[in-house]
Design a protein around this motif. Sequence first.
Motif, short mmCIF file in Angstrom:
data_model
loop_
_atom_site.label_atom_id
_atom_site.label_comp_id
_atom_site.label_asym_id
_atom_site.label_seq_id
_atom_site.Cartn_x
_atom_site.Cartn_y
_atom_site.Cartn_z
N LYS A 196 0.83 -1.20 0.00
CA LYS A 196 0.00 0.00 0.00
C LYS A 196 0.87 1.25 0.00
N ASP A 197 1.92 1.30 0.80
CA ASP A 197 2.78 2.47 0.85
C ASP A 197 3.44 2.74 -0.50
N VAL A 198 3.91 1.70 -1.15
CA VAL A 198 4.53 1.86 -2.46
C VAL A 198 3.50 2.34 -3.48
N TYR A 199 2.32 1.75 -3.43
CA TYR A 199 1.26 2.13 -4.37
C TYR A 199 0.90 3.61 -4.22
N LEU A 200 0.73 4.04 -2.98
CA LEU A 200 0.35 5.43 -2.74
C LEU A 200 1.46 6.40 -3.14
N ASP A 201 2.69 5.95 -3.07
CA ASP A 201 3.83 6.79 -3.43
C ASP A 201 4.04 6.84 -4.94
N VAL A 202 3.92 5.69 -5.60
CA VAL A 202 4.31 5.58 -7.00
C VAL A 202 3.12 5.69 -7.96
N PHE A 203 2.02 5.05 -7.65
CA PHE A 203 0.91 4.94 -8.59
C PHE A 203 -0.22 5.94 -8.34
N ALA A 204 -0.51 6.21 -7.07
CA ALA A 204 -1.64 7.07 -6.74
C ALA A 204 -1.53 8.50 -7.29
N PRO A 205 -0.33 9.12 -7.30
CA PRO A 205 -0.28 10.50 -7.81
C PRO A 205 -0.79 10.66 -9.24
N GLY A 206 -0.44 9.75 -10.12
CA GLY A 206 -0.93 9.83 -11.50
C GLY A 206 -2.42 9.60 -11.58
N GLU A 207 -2.93 8.65 -10.79
CA GLU A 207 -4.36 8.38 -10.77
C GLU A 207 -5.13 9.59 -10.24
N GLN A 208 -4.57 10.22 -9.22
CA GLN A 208 -5.20 11.42 -8.68
C GLN A 208 -5.18 12.57 -9.69
N LYS A 209 -4.11 12.64 -10.45
CA LYS A 209 -4.02 13.70 -11.48
C LYS A 209 -5.14 13.54 -12.51
N ILE A 210 -5.41 12.31 -12.90
CA ILE A 210 -6.47 12.04 -13.87
C ILE A 210 -7.83 12.42 -13.29
N LEU A 211 -8.06 12.04 -12.04
CA LEU A 211 -9.34 12.39 -11.41
C LEU A 211 -9.48 13.89 -11.22
N GLN A 212 -8.41 14.57 -10.92
CA GLN A 212 -8.47 16.02 -10.77
C GLN A 212 -8.89 16.68 -12.08
N ALA A 213 -8.35 16.19 -13.19
CA ALA A 213 -8.71 16.74 -14.50
C ALA A 213 -10.18 16.46 -14.81
N ALA A 214 -10.62 15.23 -14.53
CA ALA A 214 -12.01 14.88 -14.78
C ALA A 214 -12.94 15.70 -13.88
N ASN A 215 -12.59 15.83 -12.62
CA ASN A 215 -13.42 16.59 -11.68
C ASN A 215 -13.48 18.06 -12.03
N HIS A 216 -12.40 18.57 -12.62
CA HIS A 216 -12.37 19.97 -13.06
C HIS A 216 -13.40 20.18 -14.17
N ALA A 217 -13.57 19.16 -15.01
CA ALA A 217 -14.53 19.26 -16.11
C ALA A 217 -15.96 19.01 -15.63
N ASN A 218 -16.13 18.04 -14.73
CA ASN A 218 -17.44 17.70 -14.16
C ASN A 218 -17.20 16.74 -13.00
N PRO A 219 -17.75 17.00 -11.83
CA PRO A 219 -17.43 16.18 -10.66
C PRO A 219 -18.13 14.82 -10.60
N ASN A 220 -18.95 14.49 -11.59
CA ASN A 220 -19.71 13.24 -11.55
C ASN A 220 -18.91 12.07 -12.11
N ASN A 221 -17.90 11.63 -11.34
CA ASN A 221 -17.01 10.57 -11.80
C ASN A 221 -17.08 9.35 -10.89
#
Length: 331
Positions: A196-221
């Motif tokens: 979990k620690d490795v995932y949150l460090d390495v993989f989660a930032p990119g996934e969060q970036k994608i969700l931030q972009a989607a939420n910026h366009a419309n929060p219904n994700n």
Amino acid sequence: MAQTKRELVESALENKKVERVPVGFWFHFLENEDQADASTDPTLSEKNIEGHRAFYEAFKPDFVKLMSDGYFIYPHPAFAAIHSAVDFGKLEPLGKDHPWIEKQVALVKELQKFIKREVFTFYNIFAPARVLEWSLPNYNKTLLGDFIAADKEAVKHGLDVIAQDIATLAERIIKEGGADGIYFSVQNIDDSRITKDVYLDVFAPGEQKILQAANHANPNNVLHICGYDGHHNDLTWYVNYEVKAYNWAAIVENISLAEGKKIFGGKAVIGGFGNTVEDILAKGDEAAVKAETQRLLAEAGREGILLGADCTVPRGLALERLEWVRDAGKK
């Protein structure tokens, strides 16, 4: 006045009372959808569109997951030359106007022509690590763990580059394509080194970036925590992801809608039914499917609940079975 299907889903996503529980299931419309390449064969995109049209007109779902069949492969020209973490660390984005992005925006626009915003639509998008499964010629289950062990920062860079392109895709299919949001597929990595620690460090930032972009366009994700082919996930890895609703493999994980709603802080949840040919939805008679629907709702309640399945349902599944669920959900 009866709620429209859009009003039903909007209320469910906001944990408000609904006149009936909304229902949505989805199929793949291409054979070998993970390797089909609509970028080079436009007839595949046409087949995908016609599959959506036939399903939509026959079942009239309460909400629709728009399938990205034919576009699972991220066509980065540098992938053929990636043999080490160092190579992965040199990756550069495809760019916001790359045909892989443009053609998916065009696909969503075509689908909206007959859906006409009658229902909520969520376009299927995979996280960077999942994209690599379909796209890297030399991908195997230990590759990412090996790369991280060799050069973690290079892996973080490579995943961030892919995330940039997917974030662009997410924002454009909402703003230009007309989708209401994305159905974002993530998964724990099948490698004991990736904790979990490795995932949150390495993989989660990119996934969060994608969700931030989607939420910026419309929060219904929607976040889909994929349990395809029996893959198990620790759902707690995703509790801080900013989405309106969560969908996971309730049968595979043995975590009910009611339990998942607690894990995710009371947010809306989607699913409840298994999606294999051995599950009730596919094998049960009408009485069994309706009884299971009512059992799920008796346990989970009717607010913040959207009925569906763990994942894509089997090709050829009779649509009357889906209607049994919707009918039972009205009671």
